[in-house]
Each structure stands twice: as C-alpha cells, then as structure tokens.
Write a protein that holds these residues in place. Structure first.
Motif, PDB file in Angstrom:
ATOM      1  N   LYS A  11       0.814  -1.228   0.000  1.00 60.72           N
ATOM      2  CA  LYS A  11       0.000   0.000   0.000  1.00 60.72           C
ATOM      3  C   LYS A  11       0.846   1.277   0.000  1.00 60.72           C
ATOM      4  CE  LYS A  11      -3.631   2.415   2.439  1.00 60.72           C
ATOM      5  NZ  LYS A  11      -5.023   2.264   2.096  1.00 60.72           N
ATOM      6  N   TYR A  12       1.853   1.331   0.884  1.00 67.75           N
ATOM      7  CA  TYR A  12       2.557   2.590   1.094  1.00 67.75           C
ATOM      8  C   TYR A  12       3.860   2.731   0.307  1.00 67.75           C
ATOM      9  CZ  TYR A  12      -0.878   3.137   4.729  1.00 67.75           C
ATOM     10  OH  TYR A  12      -2.071   3.241   5.407  1.00 67.75           O
ATOM     11  N   HIS A  38       2.657   1.243  -4.003  1.00 67.72           N
ATOM     12  CA  HIS A  38       1.730   2.223  -4.567  1.00 67.72           C
ATOM     13  C   HIS A  38       2.114   3.630  -4.120  1.00 67.72           C
ATOM     14  CE1 HIS A  38      -1.431  -0.132  -6.642  1.00 67.72           C
ATOM     15  NE2 HIS A  38      -0.859  -1.101  -5.957  1.00 67.72           N
ATOM     16  N   GLY A  39       3.360   3.800  -3.779  1.00 65.45           N
ATOM     17  CA  GLY A  39       3.929   5.080  -3.385  1.00 65.45           C
ATOM     18  C   GLY A  39       5.227   5.292  -4.142  1.00 65.45           C
ATOM     19  N   TRP A  45       6.371   2.908  -7.059  1.00 65.71           N
ATOM     20  CA  TRP A  45       5.392   2.646  -8.106  1.00 65.71           C
ATOM     21  C   TRP A  45       6.049   2.368  -9.463  1.00 65.71           C
ATOM     22  CZ3 TRP A  45       0.848   0.920  -9.040  1.00 65.71           C
ATOM     23  CH2 TRP A  45       0.223   1.153 -10.263  1.00 65.71           C
ATOM     24  N   LYS A  75       4.344  -0.779 -11.013  1.00 64.77           N
ATOM     25  CA  LYS A  75       3.347  -0.549 -12.064  1.00 64.77           C
ATOM     26  C   LYS A  75       3.418  -1.595 -13.166  1.00 64.77           C
ATOM     27  CE  LYS A  75       5.946   2.744 -14.837  1.00 64.77           C
ATOM     28  NZ  LYS A  75       6.007   4.129 -15.300  1.00 64.77           N
ATOM     29  N   HIS A  98      -8.447  -4.989  -6.780  1.00 63.97           N
ATOM     30  CA  HIS A  98      -7.169  -4.272  -6.702  1.00 63.97           C
ATOM     31  C   HIS A  98      -6.697  -3.870  -8.093  1.00 63.97           C
ATOM     32  CE1 HIS A  98      -3.268  -3.050  -5.239  1.00 63.97           C
ATOM     33  NE2 HIS A  98      -2.720  -3.771  -6.212  1.00 63.97           N
ATOM     34  N   THR A 109      -7.809  -0.692 -11.330  1.00 57.58           N
ATOM     35  CA  THR A 109      -7.085   0.496 -11.766  1.00 57.58           C
ATOM     36  C   THR A 109      -5.655   0.111 -12.104  1.00 57.58           C
ATOM     37  OG1 THR A 109      -6.410   2.743 -11.189  1.00 57.58           O
ATOM     38  CG2 THR A 109      -6.438   1.166  -9.400  1.00 57.58           C
ATOM     39  N   LYS A 126      -3.496   2.588 -12.081  1.00 59.49           N
ATOM     40  CA  LYS A 126      -2.862   3.815 -11.604  1.00 59.49           C
ATOM     41  C   LYS A 126      -2.349   3.620 -10.180  1.00 59.49           C
ATOM     42  CE  LYS A 126      -5.486   6.913 -14.545  1.00 59.49           C
ATOM     43  NZ  LYS A 126      -5.481   5.986 -15.600  1.00 59.49           N
ATOM     44  N   LYS A 127      -1.455   4.492  -9.794  1.00 61.73           N
ATOM     45  CA  LYS A 127      -0.831   4.438  -8.467  1.00 61.73           C
ATOM     46  C   LYS A 127      -1.870   4.597  -7.353  1.00 61.73           C
ATOM     47  CE  LYS A 127       2.569   7.177  -5.969  1.00 61.73           C
ATOM     48  NZ  LYS A 127       3.541   8.253  -6.101  1.00 61.73           N
ATOM     49  N   ASP A 128      -2.817   5.492  -7.568  1.00 62.58           N
ATOM     50  CA  ASP A 128      -3.842   5.776  -6.557  1.00 62.58           C
ATOM     51  C   ASP A 128      -5.126   5.022  -6.883  1.00 62.58           C
ATOM     52  OD1 ASP A 128      -2.113   7.613  -5.262  1.00 62.58           O
ATOM     53  OD2 ASP A 128      -2.606   9.124  -6.777  1.00 62.58           O
ATOM     54  N   ASP A 129      -6.045   5.039  -5.978  1.00 59.60           N
ATOM     55  CA  ASP A 129      -7.382   4.452  -6.138  1.00 59.60           C
ATOM     56  C   ASP A 129      -7.430   2.926  -6.063  1.00 59.60           C
ATOM     57  OD1 ASP A 129      -8.396   7.043  -6.491  1.00 59.60           O
ATOM     58  OD2 ASP A 129      -8.052   6.947  -8.652  1.00 59.60           O
TER      59      ASP A 129
END
Length: 148
Positions: A24-25, A28-29, A32, A36, A121, A124, A126-129
């Motif tokens: 999560k942190y 996806h932070g 990424w 990705k 999961h 998306t 993308k990094k967020d959402d």
C-alpha cells in the motif's frame, strides 16, 4: 517443536501484514515505477515487479542461514517467510494471474473471495485508487456471494 511452529506462523503473519503495508505505502507510493509493471498488460513472463519477490526471498534465505546452526527463531521465521512465498506464488501467480497455466480459476469459497479482492485491486492501473492490498487477509465483502 511448538516454538518452531509458532515462529513459522509468526514469519508467515509478518509477511502478510508487512506485505500489506509495503504494497500500500511503498509499491503504490515511491516504488510505483517498479510495481506498475504488475498493473500493466505484459507479454513477458518476467515483470520488473518480480524484484520484490527476490528481495523477500533473500530475506528468508538470510534468516535461514543465520539460524540453521542452532535451529533458532531466525531459521523458523525464515521458513515461515518461505512458506508464505511459496503459497503466494501458487495463489497469486498460478491461480489468479495464470502466469503458469496449470489450473482453472478457483472454485473454492475462500479462494474465490481472494480472487475477487485481487480483481478489485487491479481495476485500476494507476498508483492511486487501488483497494485490497493483502493477499490472504482481505475484507469480508469479497466473500459475499452475488445474488442471482
């Protein structure tokens, strides 16, 4: 032997809960750019994201080596991390993403819930959402059966 089993369970649990936080942190932070590759279509068997598995596997190997002489907590925690890694590979890469096409999609109630959470999961790229960052511990809502 009871202590050994306890440390194996501890190593497994450490991976699930630290893995959730790392996913999560960090993935996806700030990491990424590596992670990705797992959220994008790929024609290659290897993803840059697989480097994370090598990192976690290396930690397990180091703990096993450090603890093998005395069969102390390091050895057993390393074994728990290794067990997590093997189950992760089978569940995530073989059953969910079908990187190795050995089995059909899961039909078992528990595995279907995990599968649904992982699909959510990946809704998306993308990094967020993104949601649902764990593998084995996922929100209850993914285990609810859809009404026909």
């Amino acid at each position: 032997m009871v202590k050994a089993i306890g440390f194996i369970i501890l190593g497994f649990a450490i991976m699930e809960f630290s893995g959730w936080a790392i996913h999560k942190y960090l993935m996806h932070g700030p990491l990424w750019s590596i992670h990705k590759t797992h959220h994008q279509p790929s024609k290659s068997w290897f993803e840059l994201n697989d480097l994370f598995s090598l990192l976690f596997g290396s930690i397990a190997v180091i703990l096993i080596i450090l603890g093998i002489e005395a069969f102390d907590y390091r050895f057993w925690i390393g074994m728990g991390i290794s067990l997590y890694g093997m189950l992760y590979f089978f569940l995530h890469d073989v059953l969910i993403h079908r990187r190795v096409k050995l089995f059909h999609r899961p039909g078992n109630f528990f595995l279907r819930g995990i599968f649904k959470a992982h699909q959510a999961h990946h809704k998306t790229n993308k990094k967020d959402d993104a949601v649902s960052f764990g593998l084995f511990v996922v929100p209850k809502k993914y285990f609810k059966e859809e009404k026909q």
